[in-house]
Write a protein that holds these residues in place. Structure first.
Motif, PDB file in Angstrom:
ATOM      1  N   ALA A  88      -0.679   2.152   6.623  1.00 52.15           N
ATOM      2  CA  ALA A  88      -1.111   0.784   6.317  1.00 52.15           C
ATOM      3  C   ALA A  88      -2.590   0.766   5.975  1.00 52.15           C
ATOM      4  O   ALA A  88      -3.370   1.577   6.471  1.00 52.15           O
ATOM      5  N   ASP A  89      -2.954  -0.185   5.113  1.00 51.51           N
ATOM      6  CA  ASP A  89      -4.358  -0.339   4.730  1.00 51.51           C
ATOM      7  C   ASP A  89      -4.641  -1.807   4.442  1.00 51.51           C
ATOM      8  O   ASP A  89      -3.770  -2.533   3.966  1.00 51.51           O
ATOM      9  N   THR A  90      -5.829  -2.222   4.744  1.00 55.80           N
ATOM     10  CA  THR A  90      -6.324  -3.555   4.391  1.00 55.80           C
ATOM     11  C   THR A  90      -7.617  -3.338   3.622  1.00 55.80           C
ATOM     12  O   THR A  90      -8.510  -2.639   4.094  1.00 55.80           O
ATOM     13  N   ILE A  91      -7.681  -3.921   2.430  1.00 54.70           N
ATOM     14  CA  ILE A  91      -8.878  -3.768   1.618  1.00 54.70           C
ATOM     15  C   ILE A  91      -9.358  -5.134   1.161  1.00 54.70           C
ATOM     16  O   ILE A  91      -8.610  -6.116   1.194  1.00 54.70           O
ATOM     17  N   GLU A  92     -10.582  -5.189   0.726  1.00 53.81           N
ATOM     18  CA  GLU A  92     -11.171  -6.431   0.234  1.00 53.81           C
ATOM     19  C   GLU A  92     -11.525  -6.257  -1.236  1.00 53.81           C
ATOM     20  O   GLU A  92     -12.247  -5.337  -1.605  1.00 53.81           O
ATOM     21  N   ARG A  93     -10.965  -7.118  -2.070  1.00 55.78           N
ATOM     22  CA  ARG A  93     -11.264  -7.115  -3.506  1.00 55.78           C
ATOM     23  C   ARG A  93     -11.245  -8.544  -4.011  1.00 55.78           C
ATOM     24  O   ARG A  93     -10.462  -9.360  -3.545  1.00 55.78           O
ATOM     25  N   SER A  94     -12.047  -8.821  -5.007  1.00 52.71           N
ATOM     26  CA  SER A  94     -12.048 -10.160  -5.595  1.00 52.71           C
ATOM     27  C   SER A  94     -10.870 -10.336  -6.543  1.00 52.71           C
ATOM     28  O   SER A  94     -10.438 -11.451  -6.785  1.00 52.71           O
ATOM     29  N   ALA A  95     -10.338  -9.256  -7.063  1.00 51.34           N
ATOM     30  CA  ALA A  95      -9.144  -9.311  -7.907  1.00 51.34           C
ATOM     31  C   ALA A  95      -8.035  -8.551  -7.183  1.00 51.34           C
ATOM     32  O   ALA A  95      -8.088  -7.331  -7.062  1.00 51.34           O
ATOM     33  N   VAL A  96      -7.052  -9.285  -6.686  1.00 50.89           N
ATOM     34  CA  VAL A  96      -5.986  -8.689  -5.890  1.00 50.89           C
ATOM     35  C   VAL A  96      -5.273  -7.576  -6.649  1.00 50.89           C
ATOM     36  O   VAL A  96      -5.038  -6.497  -6.116  1.00 50.89           O
ATOM     37  N   PHE A  97      -4.935  -7.828  -7.911  1.00 52.12           N
ATOM     38  CA  PHE A  97      -4.193  -6.814  -8.660  1.00 52.12           C
ATOM     39  C   PHE A  97      -4.984  -5.517  -8.786  1.00 52.12           C
ATOM     40  O   PHE A  97      -4.402  -4.425  -8.756  1.00 52.12           O
ATOM     41  N   GLU A  98      -6.307  -5.607  -8.908  1.00 52.98           N
ATOM     42  CA  GLU A  98      -7.118  -4.393  -8.981  1.00 52.98           C
ATOM     43  C   GLU A  98      -7.081  -3.630  -7.661  1.00 52.98           C
ATOM     44  O   GLU A  98      -7.031  -2.402  -7.658  1.00 52.98           O
ATOM     45  N   GLY A  99      -7.084  -4.355  -6.555  1.00 54.58           N
ATOM     46  CA  GLY A  99      -6.972  -3.716  -5.248  1.00 54.58           C
ATOM     47  C   GLY A  99      -5.649  -2.984  -5.097  1.00 54.58           C
ATOM     48  O   GLY A  99      -5.585  -1.880  -4.553  1.00 54.58           O
ATOM     49  N   ILE A 100      -4.588  -3.604  -5.595  1.00 52.78           N
ATOM     50  CA  ILE A 100      -3.267  -2.983  -5.541  1.00 52.78           C
ATOM     51  C   ILE A 100      -3.246  -1.712  -6.381  1.00 52.78           C
ATOM     52  O   ILE A 100      -2.817  -0.649  -5.922  1.00 52.78           O
ATOM     53  N   LEU A 101      -3.727  -1.807  -7.608  1.00 50.65           N
ATOM     54  CA  LEU A 101      -3.713  -0.640  -8.495  1.00 50.65           C
ATOM     55  C   LEU A 101      -4.657   0.456  -8.014  1.00 50.65           C
ATOM     56  O   LEU A 101      -4.327   1.649  -8.112  1.00 50.65           O
ATOM     57  N   ASP A 102      -5.821   0.084  -7.480  1.00 53.97           N
ATOM     58  CA  ASP A 102      -6.756   1.078  -6.930  1.00 53.97           C
ATOM     59  C   ASP A 102      -6.114   1.832  -5.763  1.00 53.97           C
ATOM     60  O   ASP A 102      -6.246   3.051  -5.646  1.00 53.97           O
ATOM     61  N   THR A 103      -5.413   1.085  -4.901  1.00 57.38           N
ATOM     62  CA  THR A 103      -4.756   1.714  -3.755  1.00 57.38           C
ATOM     63  C   THR A 103      -3.641   2.640  -4.224  1.00 57.38           C
ATOM     64  O   THR A 103      -3.481   3.745  -3.698  1.00 57.38           O
ATOM     65  N   ALA A 104      -2.870   2.205  -5.207  1.00 61.10           N
ATOM     66  CA  ALA A 104      -1.789   3.046  -5.740  1.00 61.10           C
ATOM     67  C   ALA A 104      -2.331   4.380  -6.242  1.00 61.10           C
ATOM     68  O   ALA A 104      -1.744   5.438  -5.977  1.00 61.10           O
ATOM     69  N   LYS A 105      -3.444   4.335  -6.944  1.00 60.32           N
ATOM     70  CA  LYS A 105      -4.046   5.575  -7.455  1.00 60.32           C
ATOM     71  C   LYS A 105      -4.627   6.420  -6.330  1.00 60.32           C
ATOM     72  O   LYS A 105      -4.427   7.634  -6.290  1.00 60.32           O
ATOM     73  N   ALA A 106      -5.355   5.785  -5.421  1.00 61.22           N
ATOM     74  CA  ALA A 106      -5.997   6.515  -4.329  1.00 61.22           C
ATOM     75  C   ALA A 106      -4.980   7.202  -3.423  1.00 61.22           C
ATOM     76  O   ALA A 106      -5.246   8.283  -2.890  1.00 61.22           O
ATOM     77  N   GLU A 107      -3.820   6.592  -3.262  1.00 62.12           N
ATOM     78  CA  GLU A 107      -2.786   7.143  -2.376  1.00 62.12           C
ATOM     79  C   GLU A 107      -1.747   7.976  -3.128  1.00 62.12           C
ATOM     80  O   GLU A 107      -0.753   8.387  -2.539  1.00 62.12           O
ATOM     81  N   ASN A 108      -1.975   8.207  -4.426  1.00 58.54           N
ATOM     82  CA  ASN A 108      -1.053   8.995  -5.254  1.00 58.54           C
ATOM     83  C   ASN A 108       0.380   8.453  -5.217  1.00 58.54           C
ATOM     84  O   ASN A 108       1.343   9.211  -5.119  1.00 58.54           O
ATOM     85  N   CYS A 109       0.490   7.149  -5.303  1.00 57.40           N
ATOM     86  CA  CYS A 109       1.810   6.518  -5.309  1.00 57.40           C
ATOM     87  C   CYS A 109       2.476   6.716  -6.665  1.00 57.40           C
ATOM     88  O   CYS A 109       1.805   6.843  -7.683  1.00 57.40           O
ATOM     89  N   ASP A 110       3.799   6.748  -6.649  1.00 56.34           N
ATOM     90  CA  ASP A 110       4.521   6.868  -7.906  1.00 56.34           C
ATOM     91  C   ASP A 110       5.446   5.684  -8.167  1.00 56.34           C
ATOM     92  O   ASP A 110       6.190   5.683  -9.145  1.00 56.34           O
ATOM     93  N   LEU A 111       5.390   4.673  -7.310  1.00 53.62           N
ATOM     94  CA  LEU A 111       6.146   3.438  -7.495  1.00 53.62           C
ATOM     95  C   LEU A 111       5.454   2.328  -6.718  1.00 53.62           C
ATOM     96  O   LEU A 111       4.974   2.562  -5.609  1.00 53.62           O
TER      97      LEU A 111
END
Length: 145
Positions: A86-109
């Motif tokens: 689990a992670d909680t992050i702070e971003r002004s653009a939610v979608f960017e936070g989601i995509l940044d997390t997906a990349k940082a965690e090497n997600c594939d879906l």
């Protein structure tokens, strides 16, 4: 096929439906789940002690809400024997936070609900889902419930 599934959540019923689908997919594919709550930054920048108090109250409430949302997803993952982070992050653009997390965690879906909370917030998260779909370079499963 999938190894790491990102599940953005806000604690809504639709996000929980997406969590159930993500856990089901993770179990089938022997994948892990990374769940994230993206917190909007404190909306008011003011001067003086009132601003500091407001910031602290806002962050305390946002973190508590995020923890509840993530605990609900963790309970589903634990019950299914699916590895969970689990992670909680702070971003002004939610979608960017989601995509940044997906990349940082090497997600594939990415698995997410079609809308989140009701009322005006639903419009916001609905648009966030649309933005994730538009900007993602990985598959996105939108769960409608």
């Amino acid at each position: 096929m999938f190894k790491t599934i990102l599940l953005p959540t806000d604690g809504s019923a639709k996000a929980l439906a997406a969590a159930e689908k993500a856990v089901e997919l993770a179990k089938i594919h022997q994948a892990s789940i990374v769940s994230v709550v993206v917190i909007d930054p404190f909306p008011y920048i003011g001067l003086g002690e009132a601003s500091a108090f407001g910031l602290q109250a806002y962050l305390t409430e946002a973190q508590a809400s995020a923890r509840q949302s993530l605990d609900a997803v963790q309970a589903l993952a634990d019950a299914a024997g699916v590895p969970f982070k689990a992670d909680t992050i702070e971003r002004s653009a939610v979608f960017e936070g989601i995509l940044d997390t997906a990349k940082a965690e090497n997600c594939d879906l990415i698995v997410m609900g079609s809308h989140g909370r009701s009322g005006v917030s639903a419009l916001i998260l609905g648009s966030e889902t649309q933005k994730v779909l538009t900007h993602s370079d990985m598959p996105v499963l939108v769960v409608k419930s």
